[in-house]
Design a protein around this motif. Structure first.
Motif, PDB file in Angstrom:
ATOM      1  N   PRO A   1      35.449  36.816  28.426  1.00 52.15           N
ATOM      2  CA  PRO A   1      35.142  38.024  26.841  1.00 52.15           C
ATOM      3  C   PRO A   1      36.650  37.912  26.514  1.00 52.15           C
ATOM      4  O   PRO A   1      37.858  37.402  27.389  1.00 52.15           O
ATOM      5  N   ASP A   2      36.722  37.790  25.044  1.00 56.45           N
ATOM      6  CA  ASP A   2      38.118  37.588  24.406  1.00 56.45           C
ATOM      7  C   ASP A   2      38.708  38.156  25.053  1.00 56.45           C
ATOM      8  O   ASP A   2      40.270  38.282  24.432  1.00 56.45           O
ATOM      9  N   ARG A   3      38.790  40.104  25.561  1.00 57.28           N
ATOM     10  CA  ARG A   3      39.686  40.546  25.931  1.00 57.28           C
ATOM     11  C   ARG A   3      39.943  39.746  27.058  1.00 57.28           C
ATOM     12  O   ARG A   3      41.213  39.783  27.447  1.00 57.28           O
ATOM     13  N   ASP A   4      39.240  39.390  28.225  1.00 58.35           N
ATOM     14  CA  ASP A   4      39.292  38.812  29.147  1.00 58.35           C
ATOM     15  C   ASP A   4      40.485  37.633  28.830  1.00 58.35           C
ATOM     16  O   ASP A   4      41.542  37.390  30.043  1.00 58.35           O
ATOM     17  N   GLN A   5      40.684  36.918  28.285  1.00 60.50           N
ATOM     18  CA  GLN A   5      40.845  36.303  27.868  1.00 60.50           C
ATOM     19  C   GLN A   5      42.404  35.974  27.830  1.00 60.50           C
ATOM     20  O   GLN A   5      43.020  35.362  28.381  1.00 60.50           O
ATOM     21  N   PHE A   6      42.991  36.806  26.294  1.00 59.96           N
ATOM     22  CA  PHE A   6      43.708  37.520  26.311  1.00 59.96           C
ATOM     23  C   PHE A   6      45.058  38.199  27.508  1.00 59.96           C
ATOM     24  O   PHE A   6      45.883  37.444  27.814  1.00 59.96           O
ATOM     25  N   TYR A   7      44.076  38.570  28.497  1.00 62.32           N
ATOM     26  CA  TYR A   7      44.632  39.391  29.769  1.00 62.32           C
ATOM     27  C   TYR A   7      45.194  37.759  30.634  1.00 62.32           C
ATOM     28  O   TYR A   7      46.175  37.856  31.174  1.00 62.32           O
ATOM     29  N   ILE A   8      44.127  36.886  30.739  1.00 65.42           N
ATOM     30  CA  ILE A   8      44.847  35.598  31.293  1.00 65.42           C
ATOM     31  C   ILE A   8      45.866  34.831  31.018  1.00 65.42           C
ATOM     32  O   ILE A   8      46.491  34.273  31.998  1.00 65.42           O
TER      33      ILE A   8
ATOM     34  N   TYR B   1      51.930  38.817  46.589  1.00 64.00           N
ATOM     35  CA  TYR B   1      52.897  37.843  46.694  1.00 64.00           C
ATOM     36  C   TYR B   1      53.372  37.276  47.599  1.00 64.00           C
ATOM     37  O   TYR B   1      53.115  38.003  48.711  1.00 64.00           O
ATOM     38  N   HIS B   2      53.888  36.406  48.135  1.00 67.83           N
ATOM     39  CA  HIS B   2      53.996  35.447  49.568  1.00 67.83           C
ATOM     40  C   HIS B   2      55.107  35.285  50.074  1.00 67.83           C
ATOM     41  O   HIS B   2      55.549  34.380  49.177  1.00 67.83           O
ATOM     42  N   GLY B   3      54.883  35.138  51.077  1.00 68.52           N
ATOM     43  CA  GLY B   3      56.486  34.104  51.288  1.00 68.52           C
ATOM     44  C   GLY B   3      57.728  35.039  51.033  1.00 68.52           C
ATOM     45  O   GLY B   3      57.930  35.857  51.330  1.00 68.52           O
ATOM     46  N   ARG B   4      58.618  34.603  50.440  1.00 68.19           N
ATOM     47  CA  ARG B   4      60.075  35.037  49.904  1.00 68.19           C
ATOM     48  C   ARG B   4      59.596  35.715  49.054  1.00 68.19           C
ATOM     49  O   ARG B   4      61.097  35.651  48.043  1.00 68.19           O
ATOM     50  N   GLY B   5      58.232  35.254  48.472  1.00 68.84           N
ATOM     51  CA  GLY B   5      58.570  35.752  46.935  1.00 68.84           C
ATOM     52  C   GLY B   5      58.517  34.818  45.980  1.00 68.84           C
ATOM     53  O   GLY B   5      58.443  35.263  44.513  1.00 68.84           O
ATOM     54  N   ASN B   6      58.676  33.296  46.275  1.00 68.64           N
ATOM     55  CA  ASN B   6      58.306  32.297  45.185  1.00 68.64           C
ATOM     56  C   ASN B   6      57.082  32.037  45.470  1.00 68.64           C
ATOM     57  O   ASN B   6      56.622  31.322  44.153  1.00 68.64           O
ATOM     58  N   CYS B   7      55.754  32.920  46.221  1.00 63.29           N
ATOM     59  CA  CYS B   7      54.655  32.223  46.034  1.00 63.29           C
ATOM     60  C   CYS B   7      53.700  33.955  45.131  1.00 63.29           C
ATOM     61  O   CYS B   7      53.802  34.549  45.862  1.00 63.29           O
ATOM     62  N   MET B   8      52.998  33.284  44.512  1.00 64.43           N
ATOM     63  CA  MET B   8      52.029  33.860  44.343  1.00 64.43           C
ATOM     64  C   MET B   8      50.457  33.760  43.914  1.00 64.43           C
ATOM     65  O   MET B   8      50.453  32.597  43.137  1.00 64.43           O
ATOM     66  N   SER B   9      50.251  34.532  43.734  1.00 59.37           N
ATOM     67  CA  SER B   9      48.192  34.619  43.495  1.00 59.37           C
ATOM     68  C   SER B   9      47.841  36.263  42.532  1.00 59.37           C
ATOM     69  O   SER B   9      48.352  37.095  42.658  1.00 59.37           O
ATOM     70  N   MET B  10      47.158  35.335  41.415  1.00 56.22           N
ATOM     71  CA  MET B  10      46.797  36.173  40.801  1.00 56.22           C
ATOM     72  C   MET B  10      45.511  36.145  39.987  1.00 56.22           C
ATOM     73  O   MET B  10      44.290  34.837  40.588  1.00 56.22           O
ATOM     74  N   ALA B  11      44.252  37.225  40.437  1.00 55.31           N
ATOM     75  CA  ALA B  11      43.412  36.739  40.035  1.00 55.31           C
ATOM     76  C   ALA B  11      42.631  37.784  38.815  1.00 55.31           C
ATOM     77  O   ALA B  11      42.937  38.695  38.890  1.00 55.31           O
ATOM     78  N   LYS B  12      41.417  37.214  37.762  1.00 54.71           N
ATOM     79  CA  LYS B  12      41.208  37.978  36.929  1.00 54.71           C
ATOM     80  C   LYS B  12      39.684  38.681  37.384  1.00 54.71           C
ATOM     81  O   LYS B  12      38.855  36.901  36.745  1.00 54.71           O
ATOM     82  N   VAL B  13      38.782  39.197  37.408  1.00 59.17           N
ATOM     83  CA  VAL B  13      37.313  39.434  37.448  1.00 59.17           C
ATOM     84  C   VAL B  13      37.067  39.519  36.127  1.00 59.17           C
ATOM     85  O   VAL B  13      37.299  40.565  36.046  1.00 59.17           O
ATOM     86  N   ARG B  14      36.036  38.861  35.403  1.00 52.89           N
ATOM     87  CA  ARG B  14      35.126  38.823  34.527  1.00 52.89           C
ATOM     88  C   ARG B  14      34.407  39.996  34.362  1.00 52.89           C
ATOM     89  O   ARG B  14      33.811  40.853  35.555  1.00 52.89           O
ATOM     90  N   THR B  15      35.800  40.816  32.786  1.00 51.58           N
ATOM     91  CA  THR B  15      34.461  41.646  32.786  1.00 51.58           C
ATOM     92  C   THR B  15      33.266  42.692  32.402  1.00 51.58           C
ATOM     93  O   THR B  15      33.385  41.077  31.654  1.00 51.58           O
ATOM     94  N   ALA B  16      32.399  43.361  33.381  1.00 45.72           N
ATOM     95  CA  ALA B  16      30.916  43.599  32.716  1.00 45.72           C
ATOM     96  C   ALA B  16      30.699  43.464  31.141  1.00 45.72           C
ATOM     97  O   ALA B  16      30.858  44.296  30.652  1.00 45.72           O
ATOM     98  N   SER B  17      29.622  42.930  30.738  1.00 45.80           N
ATOM     99  CA  SER B  17      29.321  42.935  29.203  1.00 45.80           C
ATOM    100  C   SER B  17      28.207  44.285  28.933  1.00 45.80           C
ATOM    101  O   SER B  17      27.711  44.709  29.886  1.00 45.80           O
TER     102      SER B  17
END
Lengths: 119, 141
Positions: free
Chosen positions: B38-45, B125-141
């Motif tokens: 969805p457009d809004r998810d793409q904007f957030y990403i 955030y991982h390690g000393r804070g120089n690594c990060m993971s992020m995820a976006k789950v698709r918003t249900a339409s």
């Protein structure tokens, strides 16, 4: 030889209000944000404008670095007895202002005409 | 809706300069397109990626072109995920001042992490804070 950079904003004086429009859809890049900031501060510091209405109608993306410039501009204008108003902000970009609570600090209105009437 | 078994996985190592950040962003935008989020998810990403990559290049690697940013991303029909690591000293996200606190509202910096947290489904955030993971789950339409 000096090379002129591409203008990042255009502006028009309507009465004592300066209406500023952006030439980019995305205000993201560090250099672009710096240039926009320089142009906006020039309006205030060198050209003596005190009432700025920034029209975001063309803008689709805005980073947190751009927010920083807006805050500094707001502060500069407020210090000198001026005023900053924003208009034409899309729903998605409005979310950024709301999440960061900047909608409480900056005056945001729907469109240019509303902005002109709000000074 | 794209086919559910479609998956894109990529790993990139890029130099800490702005043209490389733009190139990587364009690559991910193109990779996202077939999944038709969805457009809004793409904007957030896009916003979260912008903030995370700028943090890695500018605050992590301090724009040292000899230092790399490692990015791994996975896109499936219902999820976008990115792991970003820089070569900097890292930081403790718990010690970053809340930019929404009244006393910080007029500070011109410190909002990037907030936007990432708000726009993504999960952020770690991982390690000393120089690594990060992020995820976006698709918003249900």
């Amino acid at each position: 030889m000096s090379t002129a950079r591409r203008p990042r904003i255009t502006f028009e004086d309507i009465g004592d209000v300066t209406v500023v429009k952006f030439t980019d859809k995305k205000i993201l890049e560090e250099q672009a944000i710096q240039n926009i900031g320089d142009d906006l501060f020039k309006l205030v510091d060198e050209l003596g404008r005190k009432k700025l209405l920034l029209d975001f109608t063309t803008v689709e993306f805005l980073s947190s670095a751009a927010l920083g410039k807006l805050i500094r501009l707001h502060q500069r204008l407020a210090t000198g007895g001026g005023k900053l108003i924003l208009c034409g902000i899309s729903k998605t970009i409005m979310e950024i202002f709301e999440l960061t609570k900047l909608d409480k600090m900056l005056k945001i209105v729907k469109d240019e005409q509303t902005g002109l009437n709000a000074f | 809706m794209p086919e559910s078994d479609l998956e894109t996985v990529a790993e990139i190592c890029f130099a800490s300069d702005w043209p490389e950040v733009r190139r990587v962003q364009r690559e991910i935008e193109q990779a996202l397109a077939p999944f038709a989020f969805p457009d809004r998810d793409q904007f957030y990403i896009k916003i979260a990626l912008e903030e995370a990559l700028v943090n890695a290049v500018k605050h992590g690697n301090r724009l040292d072109p000899l230092k790399c940013v490692r990015l791994r991303y996975t896109i499936t029909a219902d999820r976008f995920e990115a792991h970003i690591a820089d070569e900097g000293c890292g930081f403790d996200p718990a010690h970053v001042p809340d930019p929404c606190a009244p006393e910080n509202l007029e500070r011109p910096s410190g909002r990037g992490l907030l936007l990432i947290r708000k726009f993504m489904t999960t952020v770690e955030y991982h390690g000393r804070g120089n690594c990060m993971s992020m995820a976006k789950v698709r918003t249900a339409s």
